[in-house]
Design an enzyme around this catalytic site. Structure first.
Site, PDB file in Angstrom:
ATOM      1  CG  ASP A 111     118.762 -23.833  15.109  1.00 48.46           C
ATOM      2  OD1 ASP A 111     119.188 -22.874  15.357  1.00 48.46           O
ATOM      3  OD2 ASP A 111     117.858 -24.482  15.624  1.00 48.46           O
ATOM      4  CG  ASP A 114     112.564 -16.461  12.566  1.00 51.02           C
ATOM      5  OD1 ASP A 114     112.307 -15.772  11.355  1.00 51.02           O
ATOM      6  OD2 ASP A 114     111.737 -16.946  13.075  1.00 51.02           O
ATOM      7  CE  LYS A 142     112.350 -20.154   9.904  1.00 52.73           C
ATOM      8  NZ  LYS A 142     111.294 -20.159  10.712  1.00 52.73           N
ATOM      9  CG  PHE A 163     108.288 -23.639  12.678  1.00 55.28           C
ATOM     10  CD1 PHE A 163     108.844 -22.782  13.477  1.00 55.28           C
ATOM     11  CD2 PHE A 163     108.182 -25.064  13.074  1.00 55.28           C
ATOM     12  CE1 PHE A 163     109.393 -23.142  14.695  1.00 55.28           C
ATOM     13  CE2 PHE A 163     108.642 -25.411  14.150  1.00 55.28           C
ATOM     14  CZ  PHE A 163     109.571 -24.510  14.957  1.00 55.28           C
ATOM     15  CB  VAL A 164     111.742 -26.057   8.605  1.00 56.81           C
ATOM     16  CG1 VAL A 164     111.245 -25.223   7.260  1.00 56.81           C
ATOM     17  CG2 VAL A 164     112.827 -24.986   9.044  1.00 56.81           C
ATOM     18  CG  ASP A 170     112.782 -28.108  18.608  1.00 55.54           C
ATOM     19  OD1 ASP A 170     113.668 -27.045  18.486  1.00 55.54           O
ATOM     20  OD2 ASP A 170     112.194 -28.096  19.811  1.00 55.54           O
TER      21      ASP A 170
HETATM   22  P1  IMP Z   1     115.526 -15.648  16.078  1.00 54.28           P
HETATM   23  O1  IMP Z   1     116.045 -15.210  17.313  1.00 54.28           O
HETATM   24  O2  IMP Z   1     114.136 -15.132  15.459  1.00 54.28           O
HETATM   25  O3  IMP Z   1     116.345 -15.396  14.870  1.00 54.28           O
HETATM   26  O4  IMP Z   1     115.174 -17.228  16.187  1.00 54.28           O
HETATM   27  C1  IMP Z   1     115.958 -18.181  16.075  1.00 54.28           C
HETATM   28  C2  IMP Z   1     115.776 -19.271  16.873  1.00 54.28           C
HETATM   29  O5  IMP Z   1     114.506 -19.544  16.810  1.00 54.28           O
HETATM   30  C3  IMP Z   1     116.475 -20.663  16.589  1.00 54.28           C
HETATM   31  O6  IMP Z   1     117.888 -20.669  17.156  1.00 54.28           O
HETATM   32  C4  IMP Z   1     115.490 -21.538  16.803  1.00 54.28           C
HETATM   33  O7  IMP Z   1     115.860 -22.300  18.026  1.00 54.28           O
HETATM   34  C5  IMP Z   1     114.182 -21.034  16.830  1.00 54.28           C
HETATM   35  N1  IMP Z   1     113.669 -21.161  15.280  1.00 54.28           N
HETATM   36  C6  IMP Z   1     113.318 -20.107  14.596  1.00 54.28           C
HETATM   37  N2  IMP Z   1     112.754 -20.646  13.438  1.00 54.28           N
HETATM   38  C7  IMP Z   1     112.674 -21.964  13.685  1.00 54.28           C
HETATM   39  C8  IMP Z   1     111.984 -22.868  12.574  1.00 54.28           C
HETATM   40  O8  IMP Z   1     111.841 -22.975  11.582  1.00 54.28           O
HETATM   41  N3  IMP Z   1     112.437 -24.369  13.359  1.00 54.28           N
HETATM   42  C9  IMP Z   1     112.863 -24.552  14.412  1.00 54.28           C
HETATM   43  N4  IMP Z   1     113.392 -23.610  15.279  1.00 54.28           N
HETATM   44  C10 IMP Z   1     113.294 -22.169  14.773  1.00 54.28           C
HETATM   45 MG    MG Z   2     118.148 -22.680  18.396  1.00 54.44          MG
END
Ligand code: IMP
Ligand code: MG
Length: 195
Positions: A111, A114, A142, A163-164, A170
Site C-alpha cells: 500500500d 513510509d 511518502k 498519515f492517510v 487503515d
Molecule cells: P514503513 O515500514 O515505515 O515503510 O511503513 C509501511 C507500513 O506502515 C505500511 O505498509 C502501512 O501498513 C503502514 N503505514 C505507513 N504509513 C501509513 C499511512 O499513512 N496510513 C496507513 N498505514 C500506513
Molecule cells: Mg501495510
C-alpha cells in the site's frame, strides 16, 4: 421490519479533513500503472503477483485487472511486522505463501512506503526464496520519509508526509473501504469506542 436509525448510514467520507487522492485520480492512475507494468513484463511468459495484506488488497484487486498478462496471485501477511525486531526469515515468509516463487518473475504489491523498513524486510526475505526477478509496486510513496531501501519500482502517487486512510489503508483497521485516500480528522483518532 427492522428499521435502522439514520445515524448508521452516516457518510463516513465526512470523517476526512482532506482528500489527498480522489477516487477518479486513483482509477486513472491504477489503469496507467497497469499499462506500465504490462509493458515492462511484455516479454515474460507469466508474472507472479504477491499482495501484502491487508493494506494492499483494494489496490491489488484493481491493479491486477489492468495488467494484461498471464499472472498468478498470492498474498503475504505481515501484520505486526517490525523490521527493528527479528524480522522474517525466508522460511517464515514462505509459510504465508501458497505459491512457489523460485525461478519466477515476482511483482510485490504494497500500500504505502513510509520509512521503507517494511518493504525492505519483505524484499530481503523474498530474495531468499530465489525468484528469477523481483520488483516492487506501491500505491503511495511518502516524500522525504525514506530511511532504508530503494524506492519502489512502480509508484502510484508520491504524497506529502501525512498519515492517510482509505483505498485499503487503515486507521485501527477502519476506513479501508473508502474509495479515496485522505487524512482523518484529528478528533476521530483513537475514539474511546475503538478501544
Ligand atoms: P514503513 O515500514 O515505515 O515503510 O511503513 C509501511 C507500513 O506502515 C505500511 O505498509 C502501512 O501498513 C503502514 N503505514 C505507513 N504509513 C501509513 C499511512 O499513512 N496510513 C496507513 N498505514 C500506513
Ligand atoms: Mg501495510
Amino acid at each position: 421490519m427492522l428499521l435502522l436509525p439514520p445515524c448508521l448510514f452516516f457518510m463516513f467520507e465526512d470523517d476526512l479533513s482532506s482528500v489527498v487522492v480522489s477516487e477518479l485520480d486513483l482509477r486513472e492512475r491504477v489503469t496507467s500503472l497497469g499499462a506500465e507494468i504490462s509493458e515492462a513484463y511484455a516479454s515474460i511468459p507469466e508474472l507472479t503477483v504477491l499482495c501484502v495484506t491487508n493494506g494492499a488488497v483494494v489496490f491489488a484487486a484493481d491493479l491486477i485487472r489492468s495488467i494484461h498478462l498471464s499472472l498468478r496471485l498470492d498474498c503475504i501477511s505481515v501484520t505486526n511486522y517490525h523490521c527493528d525486531e527479528a524480522g522474517f526469515t525466508p522460511q517464515e515468509l514462505a509459510g504465508s505463501l501458497r505459491l512457489d516463487i523460485q525461478g519466477r518473475h515476482v511483482l510485490l504489491i504494497d500500500d504505502v512506503v513510509d520509512t521503507g523498513r517494511t518493504l525492505r524486510g519483505i524484499v530481503s526475505a523474498l530474495e531468499g526464496l530465489k525468484p528469477r526477478s523481483l520488483k516492487t509496486c506501491v500505491l503511495l510513496s511518502k516524500e522525504g520519509r525514506r530511511e532504508v531501501g530503494e524506492d519502489a519500482d512502480f509508484i502510484g502517487f508520491t504524497i506529502p508526509d501525512l498519515f492517510v486512510v482509505g483505498y485499503g489503508l487503515d486507521f485501527a483497521e477502519r476506513y479501508r473501504n473508502l474509495s479515496c485516500v485522505g487524512v482523518l480528522r484529528p478528533d476521530l483518532q483513537n475514539p474511546p469506542a475503538w478501544q
